[in-house]
Design a protein around this motif. Structure first.
Motif, short mmCIF file in Angstrom:
data_model
loop_
_atom_site.label_atom_id
_atom_site.label_comp_id
_atom_site.label_asym_id
_atom_site.label_seq_id
_atom_site.Cartn_x
_atom_site.Cartn_y
_atom_site.Cartn_z
N LEU A 75 0.88 -1.30 0.05
CA LEU A 75 -0.06 0.06 0.20
C LEU A 75 0.96 1.08 0.01
N VAL A 76 0.45 2.20 -0.60
CA VAL A 76 1.19 3.52 -0.88
C VAL A 76 0.17 4.61 -0.38
N VAL A 77 0.52 5.42 0.45
CA VAL A 77 -0.31 6.57 1.16
C VAL A 77 0.45 7.81 1.01
N GLY A 78 -0.39 8.65 0.14
CA GLY A 78 0.31 10.13 -0.18
C GLY A 78 -0.01 10.86 1.21
N ALA A 79 0.90 11.33 1.98
CA ALA A 79 0.72 12.30 3.06
C ALA A 79 1.36 13.71 2.70
N ASP A 80 1.65 13.88 1.13
CA ASP A 80 2.57 14.86 0.98
C ASP A 80 1.83 16.28 0.63
N GLY A 81 0.71 16.59 1.64
CA GLY A 81 0.41 17.89 1.58
C GLY A 81 -0.60 18.47 0.32
N ALA A 82 -0.77 19.99 0.36
CA ALA A 82 -1.73 20.24 -0.28
C ALA A 82 -1.27 20.19 -1.93
N HIS A 83 -0.16 20.14 -2.22
CA HIS A 83 0.52 19.92 -3.71
C HIS A 83 0.91 18.52 -3.86
N SER A 84 0.19 17.57 -3.20
CA SER A 84 0.63 16.32 -3.41
C SER A 84 0.67 15.58 -4.58
N LEU A 85 1.72 14.92 -5.05
CA LEU A 85 2.03 14.24 -6.38
C LEU A 85 1.22 13.19 -6.28
N VAL A 86 1.15 12.37 -4.93
CA VAL A 86 0.24 10.99 -4.90
C VAL A 86 -1.25 11.35 -5.36
N ALA A 87 -1.87 12.39 -4.57
CA ALA A 87 -3.34 12.61 -4.89
C ALA A 87 -3.69 13.09 -6.44
N ARG A 88 -2.57 13.91 -6.91
CA ARG A 88 -2.70 14.33 -8.19
C ARG A 88 -2.75 13.27 -9.40
N PHE A 89 -1.89 12.32 -9.09
CA PHE A 89 -1.89 10.79 -9.90
C PHE A 89 -3.22 10.10 -9.69
N LEU A 90 -3.80 9.99 -8.44
CA LEU A 90 -5.06 9.57 -8.33
C LEU A 90 -6.27 10.17 -8.82
N ALA A 91 -6.22 11.56 -8.62
CA ALA A 91 -7.44 12.23 -9.25
C ALA A 91 -7.28 12.62 -10.70
N GLY A 92 -6.37 12.62 -11.19
CA GLY A 92 -5.88 13.06 -12.49
C GLY A 92 -5.86 14.76 -12.63
N GLY A 93 -5.35 15.20 -11.53
CA GLY A 93 -5.38 16.94 -11.65
C GLY A 93 -5.24 17.42 -10.04
N PRO A 94 -5.32 18.47 -9.87
CA PRO A 94 -5.18 18.90 -8.57
C PRO A 94 -6.34 18.41 -7.74
N THR A 95 -6.45 18.50 -6.34
CA THR A 95 -7.37 18.18 -5.35
C THR A 95 -7.74 19.59 -4.84
N ASN A 96 -7.17 20.50 -4.78
CA ASN A 96 -7.69 21.89 -4.17
C ASN A 96 -7.32 22.90 -5.13
N ALA A 97 -7.76 24.27 -4.39
CA ALA A 97 -7.23 25.42 -5.45
C ALA A 97 -6.82 26.57 -4.17
N PRO A 98 -6.34 27.55 -4.66
CA PRO A 98 -6.16 28.65 -3.83
C PRO A 98 -7.24 29.24 -3.24
N ALA A 99 -7.41 29.60 -1.97
CA ALA A 99 -8.80 30.15 -1.25
C ALA A 99 -8.98 31.37 -1.32
N GLY A 100 -8.05 32.13 -2.10
CA GLY A 100 -8.41 33.58 -2.04
C GLY A 100 -7.58 34.60 -1.05
N ILE A 101 -6.87 33.72 -0.34
CA ILE A 101 -6.18 34.40 0.98
C ILE A 101 -4.91 34.21 0.97
N VAL A 102 -3.82 35.18 1.07
CA VAL A 102 -2.38 34.72 1.34
C VAL A 102 -1.93 35.10 2.90
#
Length: 409
Positions: A150-177
């Motif tokens: 089993l491989v588990v991606g715990a690599d944060g908001a810019h996750s390479l693992v989640a991007r591979f699974l979802a086929g793209g980003p899993t989040n977006a900028p919320a509008g605040i810095v």
């Protein structure tokens, strides 16, 4: 079973420590070469997050976390001020709150200790995928690779693992810095020490400008009074603050600055928006080396939108799935609860049904946390509209008078 964890942040280390404690072979790979090379706000661990930790790490690590954490029940209720420092109201009574605040650096270091030699630092992941027989693999920038059950991606908001699974980003900028820093209470004037007190607080002004002051004192307000167990990098009353502005060309330029240059630019930005000198003293007295910038990212708050892939032998948790702005102080706690849930399910079910159940529960947990976090984000962004700015300016003196009357009675 062998589990490969990509990412050694709070969620990845919590998972690694829990699997190790359960007797599961685990390897955690982290790009940082030093687990103390981290920043951000302090972390709030509520009751459920602490209960999850007790199942993931040994009792002695739990005690060291408690000895290094600041108890919410020992501080005053949170306060709300306007940009001129006028008191507008206070939050709920904290006397029965079981939560604790702890430095991100401290918590990460203690969790890394629990993972031990199963943590591999300086390993930059470059790819993830499945072999022809369906076995998951992970490749690294140094040319090496590894496999697991089993491989588990715990690599944060810019996750390479989640991007591979979802086929793209899993989040977006919320509008605040956001911009964070640390200020020792001892560096503040007597007047500011009295005004701020031993409590956290929030200042919101027009045009999307806000300042959160997180009070942390793991010495005087320790959850567990065992100085010999204390591991906190904070050694006295401290405000770990977060300044917030709408994402714009101006804040984009600020994000490129560092240290004292960024500190001076933040102060100038607040002054331009009419913030008083006393409110800004906590920024002016900050350690310049602690001042840093980061963008708020957020996943969807709809459970059905989270982890939008079919359960298999690669999954993800924490911010990789439900990236959460720090405005509710619940992101790290949610990642710890994700880790505890996955460890429990792996011990009672087989793949991929264990992963399927885990992902279903994580969707609900992540959606609840995101709903709580996005409320303050939307409120801050509303003040950047013409109507919101006018209401913020008009309401402040009315609320200040009302709060004075209520406090007298």
């Amino acid at each position: 079973m062998r589990v490969v964890v990509v990412g050694g942040g709070i969620g990845g280390l919590a998972l690694g420590s829990g699997l190790r404690r359960a007797g599961v072979e685990v390897a955690v790979f982290e790009r940082d070469t030093d687990v103390r090379a981290t920043g951000g706000y302090h972390i709030t661990l509520d009751g459920p997050a602490q209960e999850a930790l007790r199942g993931l790490v040994a009792p002695e690590i739990v005690e060291r976390i408690q000895a290094s954490g600041s108890a919410l029940r020992l501080r005053d209720p949170d306060a709300f001020w306007d940009r001129r420092g006028r008191f507008l109201g206070q939050g709920r009574d904290l006397r029965d709150d079981p939560s604790l605040d702890i430095d991100r650096i401290t918590l990460r270091a203690l969790l890394a200790e629990a993972v031990g030699d199963d943590l591999h630092l300086g390993k930059v992941v470059s790819g993830v995928g499945y072999d022809e027989d369906g076995s998951p693999w992970v490749s690294f920038a140094d040319g090496s690779s590894t496999t697991g059950d089993l491989v588990v991606g715990a690599d944060g908001a810019h996750s390479l693992v989640a991007r591979f699974l979802a086929g793209g980003p899993t989040n977006a900028p919320a509008g605040i810095v956001g911009f964070s820093g640390r200020t020792s209470v001892s560096e503040l004037s007597a007047g500011e020490r009295e005004r701020l007190g031993s409590r956290s607080g929030l200042v919101v002004g027009p045009h999307g400008a806000a300042l959160y002051l997180g009070f942390l004192d793991p010495v005087g307000n320790a959850v567990l009074d065992r100085p010999e167990l204390r591991a906190s990098v904070t050694t006295g009353p401290t405000f770990i603050w977060g300044a917030m502005f709408p994402d714009s060309a101006v804040t984009g330029a600020l994000r490129k600055l560092r240290g004292s240059t960024l500190q001076a630019a933040l102060l100038a930005q607040f002054r331009e928006l009419g913030w008083s000198a006393k409110v800004l003293e906590v920024l002016e007295a900050a350690d310049p080396e602690s001042v840093a910038a980061f963008r708020f990212n957020a996943a969807s708050s709809r459970a059905d939108d989270l982890a939008p892939w079919r359960a298999g032998r690669i999954t993800a948790l924490g911010d990789a799935v439900h990236a959460t702005p720090p405005t509710a102080g619940m992101g790290a706690g949610a990642a710890i609860r994700d880790a505890a849930d996955l460890v429990e399910r792996l011990g009672s079910a087989v793949l991929p049904s264990a992963v399927e159940g885990f992902e279903a529960a994580m969707r609900e947990r992540g959606a609840a946390v995101l709903t709580a976090a996005m409320g303050p984000v939307r409120w801050i962004l509303f003040t950047d509209t013409a109507v919101g700015a006018a209401l913020t300016v008009a309401a402040a003196p009315i609320l200040a008078v009302a709060s004075r009357v209520l406090r007298r009675h």
